[in-house]
Design a protein around this motif. Sequence first.
Motif, short mmCIF file in Angstrom:
data_model
loop_
_atom_site.label_atom_id
_atom_site.label_comp_id
_atom_site.label_asym_id
_atom_site.label_seq_id
_atom_site.Cartn_x
_atom_site.Cartn_y
_atom_site.Cartn_z
N THR A 193 0.03 4.37 -0.45
CA THR A 193 -0.60 5.60 0.00
C THR A 193 -1.14 5.42 1.41
O THR A 193 -1.82 4.43 1.70
CB THR A 193 -1.76 5.98 -0.94
OG1 THR A 193 -1.24 6.10 -2.27
CG2 THR A 193 -2.40 7.27 -0.51
N THR A 194 -0.83 6.35 2.29
CA THR A 194 -1.33 6.29 3.65
C THR A 194 -2.82 6.61 3.66
O THR A 194 -3.24 7.65 3.15
CB THR A 194 -0.59 7.29 4.54
OG1 THR A 194 0.81 7.00 4.51
CG2 THR A 194 -1.10 7.22 5.98
N GLN B 224 0.86 -1.17 0.00
CA GLN B 224 0.00 0.00 0.00
C GLN B 224 0.90 1.23 0.00
O GLN B 224 1.59 1.51 0.97
CB GLN B 224 -0.90 0.01 1.24
CG GLN B 224 -1.96 1.09 1.21
CD GLN B 224 -3.01 0.79 0.14
OE1 GLN B 224 -3.73 -0.18 0.21
NE2 GLN B 224 -3.09 1.64 -0.85
N ASP C 199 -9.62 0.87 3.48
CA ASP C 199 -8.85 2.10 3.65
C ASP C 199 -9.36 3.15 2.68
O ASP C 199 -9.64 2.85 1.50
CB ASP C 199 -7.37 1.84 3.36
CG ASP C 199 -6.71 0.99 4.44
OD1 ASP C 199 -7.20 1.01 5.58
OD2 ASP C 199 -5.71 0.31 4.12
#
Length: 369
Positions: A24-25, A22, A39
Amino acid sequence: MALVIMNVLLLLFSVVLVRSDQTTTPLKSFKIGENVTYDCINIYKQPGLDHPLLKNHTIQMKPSRSELNSQTGNNITQKNKIKCPDGTIPVLKNTKDFLTSSNLFPENYVHPQSVDSPGTHIAGVRSHAGPYRGIQAWVYGVDLKIEKDQASYSQIYLGSGVNNKINYISAGFMINPGLFGDGRVWSYGFWKGKDEKGCYNTACSGFVQVSQTIPIVQPIDISPTEPSFLRPFIHQDKDTGNWWLTRLGPDEPNGDVGYWPKELFNLFDNGASMVGVGGVVKASPSGSSPPMGNGKLPDGGRRTSAIFANIDVLNSNYKQSKISYFPIEILVDSPRCYGLRVGTVKWYRRTRLGYFFNYGGPGGNSCGV
């Protein structure tokens, strides 16, 4: 011809290349059940856009179609609502078990281009009178007992094929413990395009999620007392050529989930040559085939077995018509285990008869290869 038909439907089980990281935070996360977390990812940094064919792709936020003529939609109400913040979209968080299962399930149990592909069976209808711009239908969902090395689907689909090359999109319900790690009913989407590449849902790049509230893949709360219906609509955008997935439902008008960009395909420029609906099952390596539909053969009344109804298609001019306006082909490859019954109903204030299709069966150990 039979081999071509089987190969097209077997594309559902093609090898999945899974995104394992992943980048992207997430701005926010929603846990809606055991091992199910979404998310909220920046829409412009979502995994779908990492596909090499989408380097210069501009996101289409809404389809350009006119309003659909749909009397009703799905009857599913999710207990746990997802509402990602503005500018973000929900992406299923891939657990380690999911990543492992996604890679191993197709590789170990399926040989898509082989004549002796183990235990894939179908019961449905299709039309080859394209080009078509879309298809929608009520798709029946019910909780079934499916073993970890089996799968059972109820789907709508469209596709085109030239010289053994296929472009293909499908959507509907699936129970696939080998993929998800549980025996629940899940909504799903699948595509196969250029260079024989394809993917389920958002497990790898390609599908562009747009909705903040409706992910392409999610577990469905199935009522124990009444059937659950999903009304997916796959349609080509008239202006951009992208292939949208819309869910028609009572909670909100026309839930536009997202789309498969036109860049992924090379045989869909003028629409799809075929559309269809039906059930698909995948047997275990031991030869035991799972139930399809609601597990009952369509030899009783209209409400006895699973059903596809209100099946509409868009023709080459984007005109919406019942599938009964086109010639259809019945596909049943294992009649001792699964069946299909065509019924007719006169639509309100119309003289033309429309079709519904009962389908399914119990499966078993003598369904054939």
